[in-house]
Enzyme design. Structure first.
Site, PDB file in Angstrom:
ATOM      1  N   ASP A 282       0.834  -1.190   0.000  1.00 18.32           N
ATOM      2  CA  ASP A 282       0.000   0.000   0.000  1.00 18.32           C
ATOM      3  C   ASP A 282       0.874   1.247   0.000  1.00 18.32           C
ATOM      4  O   ASP A 282       1.860   1.323   0.744  1.00 18.32           O
ATOM      5  CB  ASP A 282      -0.903  -0.026   1.238  1.00 18.32           C
TER       6      ASP A 282
ATOM      7  N   GLU B 186       1.387  -0.740  -5.185  1.00 18.68           N
ATOM      8  CA  GLU B 186       0.337   0.179  -5.608  1.00 18.68           C
ATOM      9  C   GLU B 186       1.007   1.446  -6.147  1.00 18.68           C
ATOM     10  O   GLU B 186       1.248   2.395  -5.424  1.00 18.68           O
ATOM     11  CB  GLU B 186      -0.587   0.527  -4.438  1.00 18.68           C
TER      12      GLU B 186
ATOM     13  N   ASP C 165     -10.226   1.509  -4.948  1.00 20.55           N
ATOM     14  CA  ASP C 165      -9.889   2.939  -4.909  1.00 20.55           C
ATOM     15  C   ASP C 165     -10.420   3.704  -6.112  1.00 20.55           C
ATOM     16  O   ASP C 165     -10.058   4.873  -6.311  1.00 20.55           O
ATOM     17  CB  ASP C 165      -8.372   3.116  -4.828  1.00 20.55           C
TER      18      ASP C 165
END
Length: 831
Positions: A531, A560, A629
């Site tokens: 992340d 990510e 997201d």
């Protein structure tokens, strides 16, 4: 960063809107008996004179640039900050958005901070980061682009090339524009070790500038290179070199340059290049990841398999999404004011395990779970403790006694809870059924319930964890939260990673715990999705990668990363990334209307991305359209002509976003995007529920509970029901991907981009496997296209999808019919 590449339409083309883009790499065998005459002279032609690019357009007052040669600039960035500012950093594409890599010095007497950098010619995006938490586009620079997070990045253009939208060169005029020439090892775009004795070399010129590019290797010979991408500004040439070892030496070396010819002019690049490599220089990724079909799961929203661990306030699984429960209306809450962001649906590990047969029937084989560790929220990105699985996902239990007996800094005191054991049992069951399990590694921040943060709150500077967090003031107590969210305090960082050695060791111990429970890697997870890795200095990830690979060399690390990820796919950081750059291009080609790009532009952008990454990385990057997201892919198609992941939040940046069930046309476009995912180079990633037609705007509506046939009818069943046709489509396409090795492991070759028909045709081919041709039609009309077959492809083809029977080549071409907003897949050879 270079401008997006677009196919060149030559003046003598029979159909200017149609471009055949072949990527048949030249193999240059530098082995005994397979080489031309040794160079009689070295270098083999007179070098071009160095030139200075003085073509900068007016720069903003905040930036000064002085040329250091044809491709290099000395740049000074300046930023005037308010009084009391403690630190300023320049963060941008020039430093992989590393918060700590480029600190500014200052302030001077008028409050200005500054830093001097050496950059190459090109286009850069950047921001200024003040005191580690406040982001500012350059106030002196008016040229900006959306940053994908609701803000804007400033644009810096260095050199004449960065100003061009199209090459101004002319082939055959006997002139070569040195400013457009580039070969920049060790960037993967220009040089890659692709095997223990093989190197891929690329060279860039302005388009239409030269007639031939030749690789000249000292003491060996000269070899013509092939144009593999021709764009409006640049053309890239490529060749592969097989390099014999020097006796018993492990290091293989090349000394080389490039010969350029145009009209009567024959000149060498001004530089002599040297490249040395060993087998260890070859970028590798876990081999199994080439066969991966990813499936992303938010555990709370996938399936409630056990009522024993349900939260006290539980949303009914089949309830209407926008209707508030009684407790959600207390205190005047509305749907977008807390209610939708705090609800839980009770999804858990039992639910995922019970649905492994469903996932196996779908065809997915790699499960990426968003965070599962102890945390108060449903999404768990506010980590409360890395040591334990959240009881709401595992077994309902009181962890207070366990936590009281554990020392975060002493792994020998850590225990396995019932929920931890439940998770390890789940991993074992998933492995037995052929799945890989990837966990979300949230190593940039935690939640305010984390025991280390609570200890700091209580003991301030006296806490053993005082150096873990980015504390801005001890009296009064203040700290930085991720993205400004106070409930997620961030870890303190320095240029080498985290400021605290004990924090680093804690994260290393956490990594070992879940990758090799009780010291056994076979019982652990198969890798990590990281992340916001850009928020952590790259040096940490390099060290962490070595740890991960020492535990399990076959573990996968994916990050990510929302922008082009050259800097992360360098063999020292990640194996793969979430390929949001793939999504951006796919959405603009397949979903947009007013902003729609021609298929030739889309194909060229994909080509640019393939060239930028190591060959092995291209096979394993996660090709996604949407995630937790973004808005859902069908809703993206319903709401075209926006920047990717922009203006998709109904509650703040776009109240006019169409958050209704998408139309049949939007679903057709979404299926076409999925078809591209399943056939393109790389590993497709499905966000849970896309395969059954789930829809919705960005968070929270992209995180609805999964639709299940056996739980129906849902409230408002006309909108909330499994789309069985969509599900059948996904199952068929994934089945084809597994059945055809070329779709999983084959190389990629673009055969045709037809802008008039809006059709893209490409081939996937692999040694020992039947080649596959894919034709994608992004228009609303049925199309028939005549496709050239390069040498080496068979003349006979059989339909796998989108048609029946077979077709045969005529005069080296096959004619393929493609339904509107759909595709055709054919396999080569006799049926």
């Amino acid at each position: 960063m270079i401008p997006h590449l677009q196919p060149h339409h030559s003046a003598d083309s029979m159909q200017p809107s149609r471009r055949v883009l072949l990527r048949s790499t030249v193999i240059l065998a530098l082995l005994s008996g397979a080489i031309p005459a040794v160079n009689a002279a070295w270098p083999p032609a007179e070098p071009l004179a160095e030139a200075t690019d003085g073509g900068n357009a007016a720069l903003p007052e905040s930036i000064r640039a002085a040329s250091l040669g044809r491709d290099t600039w000395s740049c000074t960035f300046r930023f005037r900050a308010e009084a009391g500012t403690r630190q300023v950093a320049a963060v941008g594409s020039f430093n992989a958005w590393d918060r700590t890599a480029t600190p500014l010095s200052g302030p001077d007497e008028d409050g200005t901070w500054s830093v001097k950098l050496q950059l190459t010619t090109g286009l850069y995006e950047y921001k200024f980061l003040v005191d580690g938490e406040r982001w500012f586009p350059d106030p002196a620079n008016r040229e900006r682009v959306p940053d994908g997070f609701g803000g804007q990045n400033s644009i810096l253009r260095l050199g004449r090339l960065a100003q061009l939208s199209r090459s101004d060169a002319r082939r055959g005029d006997g002139q070569i524009d040195i400013v457009g020439l580039a070969h920049q090892p060790p960037q993967p775009l220009y040089v890659q070790a692709v095997g223990p004795d093989e190197v891929s070399l690329r060279y860039r010129t302005l388009s239409n500038d030269v007639e031939r590019v030749t690789l000249a290797v000292q003491n060996v010979g000269e070899f013509p290179l092939e144009a593999v991408v021709v764009g409006p500004v640049f053309t890239f040439y490529e060749g592969r070199v097989q390099v014999p070892a020097n006796g018993t030496a492990r290091v293989r070396s090349l000394v080389y340059t490039f010969v350029l010819e145009d009209g009567d002019l024959r000149r060498c690049d001004p530089n002599i290049y040297r490249y040395s490599f060993t087998a260890a220089s070859v970028f590798t990724a876990p081999d199994w990841a080439r066969d991966a079909v990813w499936y992303q799961i938010m555990p709370d929203r996938f399936r409630n398999g056990s009522s024993t661990n349900d939260p006290q306030l539980l949303r009914p699984w089949t309830s209407e999404w926008f209707t508030l429960s009684d407790w959600e209306q207390r205190g005047g809450q509305t749907f977008y004011q807390n209610a939708a962001f705090e609800r839980s649906y009770g999804g858990d590990l039992d639910g995922i395990e019970q649905q492994l047969p469903y996932l196996r029937a779908l065809g997915v084989n790699t499960l990426y779970l968003t965070p599962v560790f102890v945390a108060p929220s449903y999404h768990k990105y506010d980590v409360g403790n890395y040591l334990h699985i959240c009881p709401s996902f595992g077994v309902k239990e009181d962890l207070s006694a366990v936590l009281a007996s554990e020392d975060l800094l002493a792994p020998d005191t850590w225990q396995w809870t019932a929920s931890d054991r439940r998770f390890l049992d789940f991993v074992q069951v998933a492995h037995e059924q052929g799945f890989r399990i990837i966990l979300d590694g949230v190593f940039n921040h935690v939640g305010i319930t984390h025991p280390a943060f609570r200890d700091v709150q209580t003991n301030t500077q006296r806490s053993r964890f005082a150096d873990w967090f980015d504390i801005t003031s001890w009296e009064p107590f203040a700290y930085r939260g991720w993205a400004g969210f106070a409930h997620m305090p961030v870890f303190a960082r320095n240029s080498t990673g985290f400021a605290s050695d004990t924090l680093k060791e804690h994260l290393f111990a956490i990594t070992r715990r879940w990758m090799a429970p009780d010291g056994d890697p076979s019982k652990g997870i198969d890798g990590w999705r990281l992340d916001v890795p850009n928020d952590v200095p790259r040096a940490f990830w390099s060290e962490w990668r070595r740890l991960v690979k020492s535990i399990n060399p076959d573990a996968l690390i994916t990050g990510e990363v929302w922008t082009r990820a050259d800097a992360w796919l360098d063999g020292e950081h990640f194996d793969a990334v979430m390929n949001y750059e793939f999504a951006r291009t796919a959405v603009q080609w397949l979903f947009d209307r007013e902003r729609k790009i021609p298929v030739s532009v889309a194909a060229a952008r994909f080509a640019e991305l393939r060239l930028a990454y190591p060959q092995a990385a291209n096979h394993v990057v996660q090709n996604l359209i949407g995630s937790h997201d973004t808005d859902r892919m069908a809703s993206m198609a319903q709401n075209p002509d926006r920047e990717f992941d922009r203006q998709n939040r109904v509650q703040d940046n776009n109240p006019n976003y169409d958050n209704r069930k998408p139309s049949a046309d939007s679903y057709a476009r979404a299926r076409l995007a999925a078809l591209l995912q399943m056939t393109y180079l790389g590993a497709p990633l499905i966000y849970y529920g896309d395969e059954v037609g789930m829809w919705g705007a960005d968070d929270p509506s992209s995180r609805k509970p999964m639709l299940w046939e056996d739980l129906g009818p849902y409230d408002q069943p006309e909108e909330n029901a499994v789309d069985t046709a969509q599900l059948a489509f996904y199952r068929e396409l994934i089945r084809l991907r597994h059945a055809q090795p070329a779709l999983r492991r084959g190389e990629f070759r673009s055969l045709l981009t037809d802008d008039t028909a809006d059709v893209w045709v490409f081939a996937r081919h692999s040694d020992g496997a039947a080649p596959v041709i894919v034709a994608l039609n992004a228009s609303e009309l049925e199309r028939s296209v005549r496709v050239p077959l390069p040498e080496g492809l068979p003349a006979t083809w059989t339909y796998l999808y989108g048609g029946q029977g077979g077709i045969s080549a005529t005069a080296g071409h096959v004619t393929i019919r493609v339904a509107p907003l759909n595709g055709t897949i054919l396999v080569g050879g006799e049926p």
